[in-house]
Design a protein around this motif. Sequence first.
Motif, short mmCIF file in Angstrom:
data_model
loop_
_atom_site.label_atom_id
_atom_site.label_comp_id
_atom_site.label_asym_id
_atom_site.label_seq_id
_atom_site.Cartn_x
_atom_site.Cartn_y
_atom_site.Cartn_z
N ALA A 148 -37.86 -22.66 -12.87
CA ALA A 148 -38.05 -22.26 -14.27
C ALA A 148 -39.09 -23.16 -14.96
N ASP A 149 -39.03 -24.46 -14.67
CA ASP A 149 -40.02 -25.38 -15.25
C ASP A 149 -41.43 -25.02 -14.80
N LEU A 150 -41.57 -24.66 -13.53
CA LEU A 150 -42.89 -24.33 -13.00
C LEU A 150 -43.46 -23.08 -13.68
N ILE A 151 -42.66 -22.04 -13.78
CA ILE A 151 -43.12 -20.80 -14.42
C ILE A 151 -43.51 -21.09 -15.87
N ARG A 152 -42.70 -21.88 -16.56
CA ARG A 152 -42.98 -22.21 -17.96
C ARG A 152 -44.29 -22.98 -18.09
N ALA A 153 -44.51 -23.94 -17.19
CA ALA A 153 -45.74 -24.74 -17.25
C ALA A 153 -46.97 -23.86 -17.05
N ILE A 154 -46.89 -22.96 -16.07
CA ILE A 154 -48.03 -22.08 -15.81
C ILE A 154 -48.29 -21.17 -17.01
N ARG A 155 -47.24 -20.56 -17.52
CA ARG A 155 -47.40 -19.58 -18.60
C ARG A 155 -47.76 -20.23 -19.94
N GLU A 156 -47.18 -21.41 -20.22
CA GLU A 156 -47.32 -21.99 -21.55
C GLU A 156 -48.38 -23.09 -21.62
N ARG A 157 -48.76 -23.67 -20.47
CA ARG A 157 -49.76 -24.75 -20.52
C ARG A 157 -51.06 -24.38 -19.82
N LEU A 158 -50.99 -23.59 -18.75
CA LEU A 158 -52.22 -23.25 -18.04
C LEU A 158 -52.86 -21.96 -18.53
N PHE A 159 -52.10 -20.89 -18.61
CA PHE A 159 -52.71 -19.62 -19.02
C PHE A 159 -53.36 -19.67 -20.40
N TYR A 214 -45.72 -13.77 -8.95
CA TYR A 214 -44.71 -14.67 -9.50
C TYR A 214 -44.86 -14.92 -10.99
N VAL A 215 -46.08 -14.88 -11.49
CA VAL A 215 -46.30 -15.29 -12.89
C VAL A 215 -47.18 -14.34 -13.69
N SER A 216 -47.47 -13.17 -13.17
CA SER A 216 -48.31 -12.23 -13.92
C SER A 216 -47.61 -11.75 -15.18
N ASP A 217 -48.41 -11.23 -16.10
CA ASP A 217 -47.83 -10.68 -17.33
C ASP A 217 -46.81 -9.59 -17.00
N ARG A 218 -47.10 -8.79 -15.99
CA ARG A 218 -46.20 -7.69 -15.62
C ARG A 218 -44.88 -8.25 -15.07
N THR A 219 -44.97 -9.32 -14.28
CA THR A 219 -43.77 -9.88 -13.67
C THR A 219 -42.89 -10.61 -14.68
N VAL A 220 -43.53 -11.44 -15.51
CA VAL A 220 -42.78 -12.30 -16.42
C VAL A 220 -42.64 -11.66 -17.78
N GLY A 221 -43.74 -11.03 -18.20
CA GLY A 221 -43.83 -10.20 -19.39
C GLY A 221 -43.02 -10.68 -20.56
#
Length: 216
Positions: free
Chosen positions: A171-182, A209-216
């Motif tokens: 969960a931390d990894l997905i959050r970091a990618i979506r909220e800090r990298l993208f 794993y982290v596309s807008d469609r996947t995590v949306g």
Amino acid sequence: MSLRVEIIPVTAFEQNCSLVWDTDTMRGALVDAGGEIDRLLSRVEHHGITLEKLLVTHGHLDHASGVQDLADRLGLPIEGPHRDDDFWIQRLPQDAAAYGFPPARAFTPTRWLEQGDTVSLGSLSLDVLHCPGHTPGHVVFHHAPSQLAFVGDVLFQGSIGRTDFPRGNHADLIRAIRERLFPLGDETRFVPGHGPMSSFGAERRSNPYVSDRTVG
């Protein structure tokens, strides 16, 4: 002023060590000097670069096993990762033996890095983003003018970092990618720890794993 990069895969794990430098001053750094020190230094010499520091995204063996030897040989400071990866760095000697790597030495960075820090490189400045998940102390280096990031094992073309290691957290990894990298922008390209470069826009569109469609 501009940033130049040569990606040099090292170790049996084909880890992308990045030789980065400022073309105005010809001063540079190695990001994730995981091993094969003589080969790395031959590329430094080839380009006529003066190394001024070693940057580390996280404490895993293939990213950090050459760091202390290089620091000693050249008298270089070590910057990164975040201090939450200290336990990984202290494990380097045992992990090297376990994976059949050449002997590796633990180290204490000259400077631990935090979210919002910057690191200098000649006349250039890179922003530091703390992106835990693959490891708890993983950091990313971002050069905004070049729209380029060095993301270690956080994100790959079509994949993400493993989170089944000690103190990994999906969960931390997905959050970091979506909220800090993208938020750095779709046009921003990145050098991953392994494999080919990609862009944040491409991964937002198609990464399973982290596309807008996947995590949306």
